[in-house]
Design a protein around this motif. Structure first.
Motif, PDB file in Angstrom:
ATOM      1  N   ALA A   1      -7.528  13.956 -16.007  1.00 24.62           N
ATOM      2  CA  ALA A   1      -8.801  14.511 -15.561  1.00 24.62           C
ATOM      3  C   ALA A   1      -9.954  13.552 -15.850  1.00 24.62           C
ATOM      4  N   VAL A   2      -9.982  12.971 -17.053  1.00 27.55           N
ATOM      5  CA  VAL A   2     -11.108  12.082 -17.365  1.00 27.55           C
ATOM      6  C   VAL A   2     -10.994  10.762 -16.607  1.00 27.55           C
ATOM      7  N   THR A   3      -9.760  10.287 -16.389  1.00 25.43           N
ATOM      8  CA  THR A   3      -9.591   9.051 -15.619  1.00 25.43           C
ATOM      9  C   THR A   3     -10.044   9.268 -14.176  1.00 25.43           C
ATOM     10  N   ARG A   4      -9.673  10.419 -13.630  1.00 23.81           N
ATOM     11  CA  ARG A   4     -10.129  10.737 -12.275  1.00 23.81           C
ATOM     12  C   ARG A   4     -11.658  10.784 -12.218  1.00 23.81           C
ATOM     13  N   ASP A   5     -12.262  11.425 -13.217  1.00 26.80           N
ATOM     14  CA  ASP A   5     -13.728  11.486 -13.222  1.00 26.80           C
ATOM     15  C   ASP A   5     -14.326  10.089 -13.248  1.00 26.80           C
ATOM     16  N   ALA A   6     -13.723   9.203 -14.046  1.00 33.43           N
ATOM     17  CA  ALA A   6     -14.226   7.833 -14.114  1.00 33.43           C
ATOM     18  C   ALA A   6     -14.091   7.151 -12.751  1.00 33.43           C
ATOM     19  N   MET A   7     -12.943   7.338 -12.089  1.00 34.81           N
ATOM     20  CA  MET A   7     -12.745   6.712 -10.777  1.00 34.81           C
ATOM     21  C   MET A   7     -13.723   7.264  -9.750  1.00 34.81           C
ATOM     22  N   ASN A   8     -14.009   8.553  -9.872  1.00 30.90           N
ATOM     23  CA  ASN A   8     -14.910   9.181  -8.902  1.00 30.90           C
ATOM     24  C   ASN A   8     -16.341   8.676  -8.997  1.00 30.90           C
ATOM     25  N   THR A   9     -16.666   7.919 -10.052  1.00 37.50           N
ATOM     26  CA  THR A   9     -18.031   7.406 -10.133  1.00 37.50           C
ATOM     27  C   THR A   9     -18.246   6.236  -9.167  1.00 37.50           C
ATOM     28  N   THR A  10     -17.175   5.699  -8.592  1.00 38.59           N
ATOM     29  CA  THR A  10     -17.337   4.600  -7.639  1.00 38.59           C
ATOM     30  C   THR A  10     -18.057   5.112  -6.399  1.00 38.59           C
ATOM     31  N   PRO A  11     -19.177   4.476  -6.026  1.00 39.82           N
ATOM     32  CA  PRO A  11     -19.918   4.973  -4.863  1.00 39.82           C
ATOM     33  C   PRO A  11     -19.079   4.879  -3.588  1.00 39.82           C
ATOM     34  N   ASP A  12     -19.179   5.897  -2.737  1.00 39.51           N
ATOM     35  CA  ASP A  12     -18.435   5.899  -1.476  1.00 39.51           C
ATOM     36  C   ASP A  12     -18.723   4.655  -0.652  1.00 39.51           C
ATOM     37  N   ILE A  13     -19.992   4.247  -0.664  1.00 37.71           N
ATOM     38  CA  ILE A  13     -20.422   3.160   0.200  1.00 37.71           C
ATOM     39  C   ILE A  13     -19.710   1.855  -0.188  1.00 37.71           C
TER      40      ILE A  13
ATOM     41  N   ALA B   1      -0.744   8.988 -15.903  1.00 41.74           N
ATOM     42  CA  ALA B   1      -2.097   9.545 -15.792  1.00 41.74           C
ATOM     43  C   ALA B   1      -2.903   8.774 -14.755  1.00 41.74           C
ATOM     44  N   ILE B   2      -2.757   7.452 -14.726  1.00 35.30           N
ATOM     45  CA  ILE B   2      -3.488   6.673 -13.730  1.00 35.30           C
ATOM     46  C   ILE B   2      -2.971   7.011 -12.332  1.00 35.30           C
ATOM     47  N   GLY B   3      -1.653   7.157 -12.225  1.00 34.30           N
ATOM     48  CA  GLY B   3      -1.076   7.565 -10.943  1.00 34.30           C
ATOM     49  C   GLY B   3      -1.639   8.904 -10.495  1.00 34.30           C
ATOM     50  N   VAL B   4      -1.672   9.864 -11.414  1.00 35.77           N
ATOM     51  CA  VAL B   4      -2.195  11.187 -11.066  1.00 35.77           C
ATOM     52  C   VAL B   4      -3.669  11.077 -10.677  1.00 35.77           C
ATOM     53  N   ALA B   5      -4.414  10.282 -11.439  1.00 35.27           N
ATOM     54  CA  ALA B   5      -5.850  10.141 -11.151  1.00 35.27           C
ATOM     55  C   ALA B   5      -6.058   9.531  -9.767  1.00 35.27           C
ATOM     56  N   ILE B   6      -5.258   8.519  -9.438  1.00 30.65           N
ATOM     57  CA  ILE B   6      -5.367   7.905  -8.101  1.00 30.65           C
ATOM     58  C   ILE B   6      -5.027   8.940  -7.035  1.00 30.65           C
TER      59      ILE B   6
ATOM     60  N   ASN C   1       0.835  -1.198   0.000  1.00 33.67           N
ATOM     61  CA  ASN C   1       0.000   0.000   0.000  1.00 33.67           C
ATOM     62  C   ASN C   1       0.873   1.252   0.000  1.00 33.67           C
ATOM     63  N   LYS C   2       1.876   1.259   0.890  1.00 33.47           N
ATOM     64  CA  LYS C   2       2.757   2.436   0.967  1.00 33.47           C
ATOM     65  C   LYS C   2       3.462   2.644  -0.367  1.00 33.47           C
ATOM     66  N   LEU C   3       3.937   1.538  -0.939  1.00 36.04           N
ATOM     67  CA  LEU C   3       4.645   1.610  -2.202  1.00 36.04           C
ATOM     68  C   LEU C   3       3.747   2.214  -3.288  1.00 36.04           C
ATOM     69  N   ALA C   4       2.514   1.704  -3.348  1.00 33.33           N
ATOM     70  CA  ALA C   4       1.586   2.174  -4.385  1.00 33.33           C
ATOM     71  C   ALA C   4       1.273   3.648  -4.187  1.00 33.33           C
ATOM     72  N   LEU C   5       1.071   4.049  -2.958  1.00 30.89           N
ATOM     73  CA  LEU C   5       0.744   5.447  -2.701  1.00 30.89           C
ATOM     74  C   LEU C   5       1.929   6.347  -3.044  1.00 30.89           C
ATOM     75  N   ILE C   6       3.128   5.851  -2.740  1.00 29.83           N
ATOM     76  CA  ILE C   6       4.311   6.643  -3.090  1.00 29.83           C
ATOM     77  C   ILE C   6       4.420   6.759  -4.606  1.00 29.83           C
ATOM     78  N   PHE C   7       4.164   5.649  -5.304  1.00 29.41           N
ATOM     79  CA  PHE C   7       4.252   5.702  -6.763  1.00 29.41           C
ATOM     80  C   PHE C   7       3.267   6.724  -7.329  1.00 29.41           C
ATOM     81  N   SER C   8       2.043   6.680  -6.835  1.00 31.26           N
ATOM     82  CA  SER C   8       1.069   7.572  -7.475  1.00 31.26           C
ATOM     83  C   SER C   8       1.321   9.024  -7.080  1.00 31.26           C
ATOM     84  N   THR C   9       1.811   9.247  -5.859  1.00 33.46           N
ATOM     85  CA  THR C   9       2.164  10.618  -5.502  1.00 33.46           C
ATOM     86  C   THR C   9       3.330  11.088  -6.364  1.00 33.46           C
ATOM     87  N   LEU C  10       4.277  10.183  -6.570  1.00 38.24           N
ATOM     88  CA  LEU C  10       5.428  10.500  -7.399  1.00 38.24           C
ATOM     89  C   LEU C  10       5.002  10.847  -8.823  1.00 38.24           C
ATOM     90  N   SER C  11       4.068  10.061  -9.364  1.00 37.57           N
ATOM     91  CA  SER C  11       3.668  10.350 -10.741  1.00 37.57           C
ATOM     92  C   SER C  11       2.948  11.684 -10.809  1.00 37.57           C
TER      93      SER C  11
END
Lengths: 281, 261, 282
Positions: free
Chosen positions: C154-166, C80-85, A11-21
């Motif tokens: 931006a569009v990948t993030r929007d797609a991810m944001n459609t996941t319901p919080d619950i 882009a996926i990293g940024v979206a996450i 989890n930490k690794l993945a979070l670091i990767f995405s923050t890095l990107s």
């Protein structure tokens, strides 16, 4: 390592990767933005707004021709694209609704929105420039207008559909004919959304270069003759940047800066309008 | 002053002087809550919407931590430790205190994988152990018969009631000590609701249950203890049969006789 | 009376869009018939592009378009996926808002500016690092990747944001970590939307002209290495349209335009009608 510890580690690794990107991405983007601002600001001076283009090496050279040309081209495109887009969007939302035809039009215009803009340029070249025999401001604004229509159409359609049906019914119940209901009630309800769509649409076409390359072409001098080639900021930027002359390249950056500020301004304004109406409700 | 009964048997959880404040709020949403949660029993939390019953429920497994900026004060004791401690291991806590939500929340995967999910998170990889525990959980959640020949099918193909049972199976598969139910039948039809209620009662043999419900009849039907909350205060906690017949507090009486809410 | 008039006015405007699209296809088709009749299928499969002897094969340009887009996707998708996450799950709400808006605003910056930056700032660095000209397939792929990144994120993030919080909460309630929730719940849930968004970004990249024109080289050769200068369909159009002097040359350029339009139409249609529609239904 227990399985749970392993999960926590991954989890930490993945979070670091995405923050890095995110950091990498933003670093590049801010680098570009930084270059744009530094280069643009240092090239900016009053001469730019006073003088038109000049051969390289001249003190008194500016971008007046391109600024005015850009305004004319985008203005005319807006004049064509906005009414057509709004009317077409109105048809989809108020008359076509969920009919097969309306959905086909939605699909096609969605595709058009992402279609390569240079192809639109080639098309307009064939239908306007070839018959006229030369480049013209008309051709440039038609190309931009065609790009604009689907953008305006889709936002209008979406925004009108957000207007509650009960509001329409209430107006019908007073005996208003449909066009009056649309003009007086539906448009009013969707005003802010449509305006935002228009601003974003204008911002989008204002940054287009490719469709102008062989429609309005370019010119280094000030002109308001719509039947002749017309300079634009984007094409001027392209030509100046690819030229070997340093002072032209400078002007190219100045043009890039002015145009970007204009486009960002429109985007921010559009967001603010949408935000303020959301808060109002 | 609140009227809180003493619980004679063992307690699963103990809430002491618990305050909860949402991010950015000036006043706490839960004020000085103190209550015991009896072991192997069902405690229902009732009250008008906005009274804080769901907020309290979501504190037991620290769900509020998913959204930064919320503030806990006071204590919730579980196994002798205060689970509100910032250093509490939330992953471990949540495997011991499970939760069922207002709507069925089947994950986008097969029925089998849904139930096995929590087990796999715990690190169980052995196929036969997984198979056994998945079957047991599905049986305990009374949904084995309907699913045994389609374990590999997408869980979203099940009906709403079946999905909610699946979620219960998923939660009990990891053998938690406490189960939190957040209005588990609010999205279900009356027949499915009946089934879930029956299941909840059966489950208390193994786990301690806290159930939030907006439906007073449901609380009366399933629970052993009922807590009535109002505007962030716990007004009364009592044996269910006593609270609904002879409430000690005036507010409780007004609520159960339908004077408000 | 006015009612009917207004209705017809709106209907004509709506039909206009269909008309324009059909017209574009017809015009490009007509204009390119000469090239198609002269070269037949060779137009698509031969890479000799020699205006001086009136020989036109689009293969190099098609290859360049596909290769630069592929390279751009390869580089930009993971980021882009990293940024979206980061934007949807990790960032603090305040950062989320600020970064989210800046990403969207960056997507609005005209692509010609990415091209200028590439030419003046990035190509020299690449030249120092790799030797050679700097200009070429790799430079085009990287500049294209950077240009497409904000839109894609931006569009990948929007797609991810459609996941319901619950749904996310249920996974956390079982003891999942953030990454468990992302990979087991959010990505599977939003899969169709994410893929659709990525393909949509691909559709934009393949037709992009200005970001790559500066840095690709406009050489009609299938590149021998990732560093070779080459060309793409939009780059060829941008550079040569105003230079064409024979009717066959023109016709060939229109053939390129038609090829590009069909390619991007197909890509966008797949994104929109298959993936994004599936995502909306879910």
């Amino acid at each position: 390592m227990s399985p749970v510890q392993k999960r926590i580690f991954i989890n930490k690794l993945a979070l670091i990767f995405s923050t890095l990107s995110a950091i990498i991405a933003l670093a590049f983007l801010f680098w570009i933005l930084g270059v744009l601002v530094m280069k643009g600001l240092s090239a900016l001076n009053w001469n730019i707004f006073i003088y038109e283009g000049a051969p390289p090496g001249y003190e008194e050279s500016g971008l007046k021709h391109a600024l005015v040309g850009q305004l004319i081209l985008v203005g005319m495109a807006t004049g064509v694209g906005v009414p057509l887009g709004i009317l077409a969007g109105t048809y989809l939302s108020e008359y076509g609704k969920n009919s097969k035809l309306a959905n086909t039009i939605r699909d096609i215009s969605d595709i058009m929105m992402s279609a390569p803009s240079i192809v639109i340029g080639a098309f307009v070249y064939a239908i306007v420039v070839l018959p006229m025999g030369h480049f013209s401001a008309w051709a440039g604004s038609i190309a931009l207008g065609i790009i604009m229509i689907p953008i305006i159409l889709r936002t209008t359609d979406d925004m009108l559909q957000l207007v509650p049906g009960t509001l329409r019914e209430a107006a019908f119940a007073l005996g208003a004919p449909k066009y009056k209901v649309i003009l007086n009630v539906v448009y009013r309800g969707a005003k802010a959304g449509i305006l935002t769509g228009v601003l974003l649409g204008v911002a989008r076409v204002a940054g287009e270069t490719a469709p102008l390359l062989f429609t309005s072409f370019n010119d280094n001098f000030f002109t308001t003759d719509l039947s002749q080639a017309m300079p634009s900021l984007t094409v001027t930027m392209f030509n100046y940047a690819t030229s070997p002359y340093e002072d032209w390249q400078q002007l190219g950056w100045a043009a890039a800066f002015i145009l970007s500020m204009f486009i960002l301004g429109l985007n921010i304004l559009g967001r603010l309008i949408l935000l303020s109406t959301k808060k109002g409700k | 002053m609140a009227s809180i009964i003493d619980i004679k048997g063992e307690c699963a959880l103990h809430v002491r002087n618990f305050d909860f404040t949402y991010k950015g709020a000036t006043a706490p949403s839960l004020k000085k809550i103190s209550m015991p949660i009896a072991k192997n029993s069902i405690t229902a939390l009732i009250g008008p919407s906005g009274c804080g019953k769901t907020t309290l429920l979501r504190s037991f497994n620290r769900m509020h931590d998913l959204y930064p900026g919320n503030k806990y004060e006071g204590e919730i004791l579980f196994d002798g430790r205060n689970i509100l401690d910032p250093k509490e291991d939330l992953i471990h806590l949540r495997t011991r205190i499970g939760m069922i939500f207002q709507k069925p929340t089947a994950f986008p995967m097969s029925i089998y994988d849904n139930v096995a999910y929590g087990l796999r998170l715990k690190g169980i990889k052995n196929k036969s152990e997984l198979d056994g525990r998945v079957e047991k959980a599905l049986q305990d959640a009374a949904i084995w018969k309907e699913t045994q020949d389609r374990l590999k099918h997408d869980a979203n193909g099940l009906s709403g009631g079946q999905q909610q049972r699946l979620c219960i199976a998923r939660a009990i598969a990891v053998e938690p000590e406490v189960l939190l139910f957040d209005e588990p039948t609010s999205a279900l039809d009356p027949i499915s609701t009946q089934g879930i209620e029956k299941l909840v009662i059966e489950l208390k043999e193994k786990v301690s249950i806290i159930i939030v419900t907006h439906n007073m009849q449901q609380a009366a039907r399933v629970s052993d203890y009922t807590g009535f909350m109002y505007l962030g205060d716990l007004i009364e906690l009592g044996y269910t049969e006593e609270l609904f017949v002879t409430p000690k507090e005036k507010l409780t009486q007004e609520y159960i006789t339908g004077k408000f809410g | 009376m006015i009612d009917k008039l207004f209705q017809n006015l709106t209907r004509i405007s709506a039909f206009l869009i269909l008309l324009i699209v059909a017209w574009i296809f017809v015009v490009l088709f007509n204009q390119s018939t000469e090239a198609m009749q002269t070269f037949g299928l060779d137009f698509l499969t031969k890479d000799e592009w020699a205006p001086n002897v009136d020989k036109f094969g689009a293969y190099a340009a098609i290859f360049g378009s596909v290769a630069s887009t592929f390279l751009a996707m390869l580089l930009s998708i993971p980021i882009a996926i990293g940024v979206a996450i980061f934007l949807s799950e990790i960032a603090h709400p305040k950062i989320k808002g600020f970064f989210g808006v800046s990403v969207e605003l960056l997507a609005a910056i005209p692509s010609v500016i990415y091209g200028m930056w590439g030419l003046f700032y990035f190509v020299p660095i690449l030249r120092d690092l790799t030797g050679g000209m700097g200009i070429g397939l790799l430079a085009a792929g990287i500049v294209l990747a950077i240009m497409i990144l904000p839109f894609m994120a931006a569009v990948t993030r929007d797609a991810m944001n459609t996941t319901p919080d619950i749904l996310k909460e249920s996974a956390y309630a079982l003891g999942g970590t953030q990454w468990d929730v992302i990979k087991d719940v959010i990505i599977p849930y939003a899969k169709a939307g994410i893929i659709g968004s990525l393909i949509l970004a691909l559709g934009r990249a393949i037709g992009e002209t200005m970001a790559v024109t500066f840095v690709m080289g406009n050489v009609h050769k299938v590149p021998t290495s990732i560093l070779s200068p080459t060309t793409s369909i939009p780059v060829t159009l941008a550079n040569e349209f105003t230079e064409a002097d024979t009717s066959l040359y023109f016709s060939s350029l229109f053939g390129l335009a038609l090829t590009l339009l069909i390619m991007s139409f197909v890509v966008i249609a797949v994104a929109k009608f298959y993936f994004l529609r599936k995502a909306r239904r879910a």
